[in-house]
Design a protein around this motif. Structure first.
Motif, PDB file in Angstrom:
ATOM      1  N   UNK A 173       0.829  -1.205   0.000  1.00  0.00           N
ATOM      2  CA  UNK A 173       0.000   0.000   0.000  1.00  0.00           C
ATOM      3  C   UNK A 173       0.866   1.258   0.000  1.00  0.00           C
ATOM      4  N   UNK A 174       1.920   1.236   0.814  1.00  0.00           N
ATOM      5  CA  UNK A 174       2.589   2.496   1.084  1.00  0.00           C
ATOM      6  C   UNK A 174       3.626   2.890   0.037  1.00  0.00           C
ATOM      7  N   UNK A 175       4.267   1.901  -0.598  1.00  0.00           N
ATOM      8  CA  UNK A 175       5.275   2.262  -1.599  1.00  0.00           C
ATOM      9  C   UNK A 175       4.666   3.009  -2.797  1.00  0.00           C
ATOM     10  N   UNK A 176       3.523   2.538  -3.333  1.00  0.00           N
ATOM     11  CA  UNK A 176       2.903   3.307  -4.415  1.00  0.00           C
ATOM     12  C   UNK A 176       2.528   4.725  -3.974  1.00  0.00           C
ATOM     13  N   UNK A 177       2.137   4.856  -2.723  1.00  0.00           N
ATOM     14  CA  UNK A 177       1.786   6.182  -2.206  1.00  0.00           C
ATOM     15  C   UNK A 177       3.019   7.094  -2.180  1.00  0.00           C
ATOM     16  N   UNK A 178       4.137   6.530  -1.776  1.00  0.00           N
ATOM     17  CA  UNK A 178       5.380   7.310  -1.756  1.00  0.00           C
ATOM     18  C   UNK A 178       5.731   7.766  -3.171  1.00  0.00           C
ATOM     19  N   UNK A 179       5.576   6.839  -4.120  1.00  0.00           N
ATOM     20  CA  UNK A 179       5.857   7.167  -5.511  1.00  0.00           C
ATOM     21  C   UNK A 179       4.997   8.348  -5.973  1.00  0.00           C
ATOM     22  N   UNK A 180       3.710   8.307  -5.642  1.00  0.00           N
ATOM     23  CA  UNK A 180       2.803   9.383  -6.042  1.00  0.00           C
ATOM     24  C   UNK A 180       3.254  10.714  -5.450  1.00  0.00           C
ATOM     25  N   UNK A 181       3.639  10.679  -4.193  1.00  0.00           N
ATOM     26  CA  UNK A 181       4.044  11.922  -3.537  1.00  0.00           C
ATOM     27  C   UNK A 181       5.338  12.467  -4.143  1.00  0.00           C
ATOM     28  N   UNK A 182       6.261  11.577  -4.466  1.00  0.00           N
ATOM     29  CA  UNK A 182       7.510  12.025  -5.084  1.00  0.00           C
ATOM     30  C   UNK A 182       7.214  12.700  -6.425  1.00  0.00           C
ATOM     31  N   UNK A 183       6.265  12.126  -7.176  1.00  0.00           N
ATOM     32  CA  UNK A 183       5.935  12.725  -8.471  1.00  0.00           C
ATOM     33  C   UNK A 183       5.371  14.144  -8.278  1.00  0.00           C
ATOM     34  N   UNK A 184       4.508  14.305  -7.290  1.00  0.00           N
ATOM     35  CA  UNK A 184       3.977  15.648  -7.015  1.00  0.00           C
ATOM     36  C   UNK A 184       5.119  16.611  -6.689  1.00  0.00           C
ATOM     37  N   UNK A 185       6.053  16.161  -5.859  1.00  0.00           N
ATOM     38  CA  UNK A 185       7.164  17.034  -5.471  1.00  0.00           C
ATOM     39  C   UNK A 185       8.079  17.322  -6.664  1.00  0.00           C
ATOM     40  N   UNK A 186       8.213  16.352  -7.567  1.00  0.00           N
ATOM     41  CA  UNK A 186       9.009  16.580  -8.781  1.00  0.00           C
ATOM     42  C   UNK A 186       8.395  17.725  -9.577  1.00  0.00           C
ATOM     43  N   UNK A 187       7.076  17.670  -9.753  1.00  0.00           N
ATOM     44  CA  UNK A 187       6.391  18.701 -10.531  1.00  0.00           C
ATOM     45  C   UNK A 187       6.615  20.063  -9.878  1.00  0.00           C
ATOM     46  N   UNK A 188       6.455  20.107  -8.562  1.00  0.00           N
ATOM     47  CA  UNK A 188       6.635  21.384  -7.861  1.00  0.00           C
ATOM     48  C   UNK A 188       8.070  21.888  -8.005  1.00  0.00           C
ATOM     49  N   UNK A 189       9.023  20.977  -7.884  1.00  0.00           N
ATOM     50  CA  UNK A 189      10.427  21.381  -7.928  1.00  0.00           C
ATOM     51  C   UNK A 189      10.797  21.888  -9.322  1.00  0.00           C
ATOM     52  N   UNK A 190      10.307  21.196 -10.349  1.00  0.00           N
ATOM     53  CA  UNK A 190      10.663  21.589 -11.709  1.00  0.00           C
ATOM     54  C   UNK A 190      10.108  22.979 -12.030  1.00  0.00           C
ATOM     55  N   UNK A 191       8.982  23.323 -11.410  1.00  0.00           N
ATOM     56  CA  UNK A 191       8.391  24.634 -11.678  1.00  0.00           C
ATOM     57  C   UNK A 191       9.085  25.787 -10.952  1.00  0.00           C
ATOM     58  N   UNK A 192       9.995  25.496 -10.060  1.00  0.00           N
ATOM     59  CA  UNK A 192      10.666  26.570  -9.321  1.00  0.00           C
ATOM     60  C   UNK A 192      11.497  27.431 -10.278  1.00  0.00           C
ATOM     61  N   UNK A 193      11.492  28.739 -10.079  1.00  0.00           N
ATOM     62  CA  UNK A 193      12.338  29.581 -10.938  1.00  0.00           C
ATOM     63  C   UNK A 193      13.809  29.193 -10.738  1.00  0.00           C
ATOM     64  N   UNK A 194      14.509  28.947 -11.837  1.00  0.00           N
ATOM     65  CA  UNK A 194      15.915  28.551 -11.712  1.00  0.00           C
ATOM     66  C   UNK A 194      16.094  27.051 -11.589  1.00  0.00           C
TER      67      UNK A 194
END
Ligand code: TRP
Length: 455
Positions: A173-194
């Motif tokens: 249950x929890x590993x797929x959840x971690x994967x989902x959260x990492x993807x969200x954080x990837x999107x947020x990080x990529x959008x950061x200026x710079x």
């Protein structure tokens, strides 16, 4: 079976992959991979790391699974069952030593993660300086140790419940959840200026930064991340059903593990560059970078809490495998009761682990080969013990007494055809041993050579 006692096996196909991936995916992917990449030149490190995963990692994992499933026991007993009366069982013993060394600093970092669970909202606040917070915390003589002990106790509680009930249920249950959260954080990080500079650092090849030391670190990281070279995957192999395809299982586990490491890089490096953090910050990198991302997110505190909880779980599923390795060894090999095997493991891990934790603060003055205890444990386990263990495991099935069982295990006693068998065998016989030796010995020779040239 020789012992007459039936072993737990993983219930479903997904269960095997989830449990082995649960061992593989952990702090190695999310904490160690980004900091090693940052310290070893970014993209150049990534490229050789990937090469090592495919050339060394997957074949070595297949070899480990085969030994375990054939021997139906922990690493050491599996070796003695396949090759009775030989000294191969010492490979298992070496592995247990490595597992204990890894556990000692692994639980330090897992303890840091617990601190960040407890203070998830604080660290995500924009007026808290993440690097000051982290350095104050690790220099504290008490808090990191208490969290480490808390983590060790947590791990023991899970190990006590047995393999399929404990590990399988949580990982699924929890590993797929971690994967989902990492993807969200990837999107947020990529959008950061710079943030773009971070992606270039990670993906734009620049081989001028390639060194033998970087290659050794990449090899160590491949072994560490895939949980190889110390018998853990042998123990897991003994729990895999006879009908499962070992090559496919290894491939899936390695792909899942590598995907998560790369995503962790995509999550970290844009933020490292956007916030002007030094990519070579070392073990602190992730703990000072992530709070910066959280502080810029809506509901940052909630994300922070969720992320550190899931990271703790990922660390837990890996730590379980490390503990299980030595508990199984003491229990089956030394014929100890499981509870005593567990207490013995606990005592050894505390004895090594607490000094490792304190070496980030008060004990930083104790230096071995120019490293504090924490870095030293990390170095000797990943860069020396695991490659050496991996080399011996590979030699056992390619040239040693495990040759026959290897073919039988891979083909499930002839029931399935493994198209890549020839390639795997070739890699295991020639490429893997040569590569491990060259990469391990090259830095040594180079330093001798340099020493002479300088003299
Ligand atoms: N692979 C785990 C990680 O990446 C760490 C780990 C767990 C490990 N078990 C292991 C490493 C056995 C080597 C051997 O976090």
């Amino acid at each position: 079976m020789a012992t007459g006692k039936s072993r737990d096996t993983f219930g479903s196909k997904f269960g095997v992959i989830a449990a082995a991936a649960g061992s593989a995916v952990g702090l190695g992917n999310i904490w160690k991979f980004p900091y090693e990449t940052g310290s070893n030149g970014g993209s150049a490190f990534l490229v050789i790391y990937l090469a090592f995963i495919f050339i060394l990692g997957i074949p070595a994992m297949v070899a480990s699974f085969a030994i375990g499933r054939s021997g139906q026991s922990d690493a050491s007993s599996s070796f003695s069952r396949i090759a009775p009366g030989t000294q191969w069982k010492l490979v298992g013993f070496l592995g247990i030593l490595a597992a204990i060394v890894v556990t000692s600093f692994y639980t330090t970092v897992a303890g840091w993660t617990l601190e960040y669970v407890a203070h998830a909202f604080t660290v995500a606040q924009s007026d808290v300086d993440p690097s000051a917070y982290f350095s104050d915390f690790i220099a504290n003589p008490l808090r990191p140790v208490l969290w480490q002990i808390a983590f060790i106790v947590l791990t023991m509680l899970v190990v006590m419940r047995g393999v399929s009930k404990g590990i399988e249920r949580y990982s699924k249950i929890l590993m797929p959840l971690l994967l989902a959260l990492i993807i969200i954080l990837c999107v947020r990080a990529v959008m950061l200026p710079g943030g773009r500079a971070g992606l270039e650092f990670l993906f734009k090849p620049d081989f001028s930064k390639l060194t033998f030391e970087g290659a050794l670190n990449a090899m160590g990281q491949a072994f560490f991340s895939l949980s190889l070279g110390m018998g853990v995957m042998i123990t897991y192999g003994s729990y895999i059903r006879k009908s499962e395809n070992l090559t496919k299982t290894a491939l899936h586990v390695a792909l899942a593990d590598t995907l998560i490491a790369i995503l962790a890089g995509v999550m970290i490096f844009p933020a490292v560059f956007a916030f002007g953090i030094e990519p070579g910050s070392g073990p602190s990198l992730v703990y000072i970078t992530l709070p910066n991302i959280f502080s810029k997110m809506a509901l940052g505190g909630v994300f922070s809490l969720l992320f550190f909880i899931l990271l703790t779980v990922a660390a837990l599923t890996s730590a379980i495998s490390l503990f299980e390795a030595s508990v199984a060894y003491f229990a089956e090999r030394l014929k100890m009761k499981r509870i005593y095997a567990m207490l013995l493991t606990f005592a050894i891990v505390l004895t090594l682990g607490i000094p490792a934790t304190l070496s980030q603060g008060n004990l930083s003055c104790i230096q071995l080969f120019g490293m504090n205890l924490f870095d030293f444990f990390d170095f000797i386990s990943s860069n020396i013990m695991m490659p050496l263990g991996g080399l011996l495991i590979v030699l056992f099935v390619s040239w040693g007494p495990g040759k026959d069982i290897f073919r039988n295990e891979l083909t499930n006693q002839g029931a399935i055809r493994v198209r890549s068998f020839g390639a795997i065998e070739f890699l295991l016989r020639f490429v893997v041993p040569a590569l491990i030796l060259v990469i391990m010995l090259a830095p040594l020779f180079l330093s001798l050579f340099r020493g002479e040239a300088g003299a």
